[in-house]
Design an enzyme around this catalytic site. Sequence first.
Site, mmCIF file in Angstrom:
data_model
loop_
_atom_site.group_PDB
_atom_site.id
_atom_site.type_symbol
_atom_site.label_atom_id
_atom_site.label_comp_id
_atom_site.label_asym_id
_atom_site.label_seq_id
_atom_site.Cartn_x
_atom_site.Cartn_y
_atom_site.Cartn_z
ATOM 1 N N CYS A 199 1.395 -6.848 3.982
ATOM 2 C CA CYS A 199 1.170 -6.939 5.430
ATOM 3 C C CYS A 199 2.274 -7.719 6.137
ATOM 4 C CB CYS A 199 -0.204 -7.527 5.719
ATOM 5 S SG CYS A 199 -0.443 -9.258 5.206
ATOM 6 N N HIS A 250 -3.846 -12.292 6.874
ATOM 7 C CA HIS A 250 -3.461 -10.907 7.155
ATOM 8 C C HIS A 250 -2.799 -10.829 8.526
ATOM 9 C CE1 HIS A 250 -3.446 -6.624 6.489
ATOM 10 N NE2 HIS A 250 -4.029 -6.398 7.644
ATOM 11 N N HIS A 261 -0.700 -1.368 10.012
ATOM 12 C CA HIS A 261 -0.637 -2.458 9.035
ATOM 13 C C HIS A 261 -0.677 -1.927 7.601
ATOM 14 C CE1 HIS A 261 -5.213 -2.829 8.169
ATOM 15 N NE2 HIS A 261 -4.999 -1.666 8.740
#
Length: 288
Positions: A199, A250, A261
Amino acid sequence: MKLAAAKVPVSTVWTSPDAPRDIDAPAIAAAPDVAAWAKSMDTETRLGLHGRTLTQLLYGEPVLVRSERDGWSEILAPWQPSSNDDLGYPGWVPSSHLGELPGSAAAPVAVTVPVAELMAEPGSGPLMELSFATVLASVEHADGFTRVALPDDELAWIADSALRGVESPAVAEDRIRLGSLFLGLEYLWGGTSTYGLDCSGLVHAVSRVLGQRIPRDAHDQADVLESIPLEEARPGDVYFFGRPGKQIHHVGFVSAQGMLHASETGKRLENEPLLPERRETLVAAGRL
């Protein structure tokens, strides 16, 4: 410490020289085949990278070598800022992956396509394939090609169509366009290259192409990027996710659909609505 540079297209950075497994042999070979390594791993094997891999270096990326032992170099990667060390992201790489720093540091250009061919002469066969987000110093331009400075005092050419000047102006939409090149790419823990992204690796790599040097990890990105109210986030900004009492875990690009993402091991890079389970851990937004 001494200065060096990655002289292979992608060098994976490990927690220690003992971290690689037998299946990781293609990634640590003197001429690594990161594409084959990524292809060889199923989800369970990829989960086993947690606690083993940290990040990746791209061709020509500078490092500080802190120590060497048994064919490995302990390095710091200054292009990847980290709260783990003020001088750059720390870790270990095979010493065979490092060469002398390129002599020129002017007019940097970045690879903007998944794979770019590095050629001895314009239009000749490829010497090697370079990953997206590789940044090299340009020396001259001729007939649709750019000559670039390489490690170990070498020179070679790349087609202009695969490059952009990192100092060229960029807009928020460029982040979505570049990130979308990797829709469907399987998540890779520690990945910052065409062959796999995590990510924060996605956000870091896209930012590097657009001339922004930001931290490598999501929690560090959250600490340094401009904070904006969640309701003001627009495509090209980033969302951060965390749980109470825990650090950010994240990050993803805000998009018209919701979020672009690399979600987690076992999944692929996607552009999808912000699902309820994600909204539960959405804690901040940032602007690049």
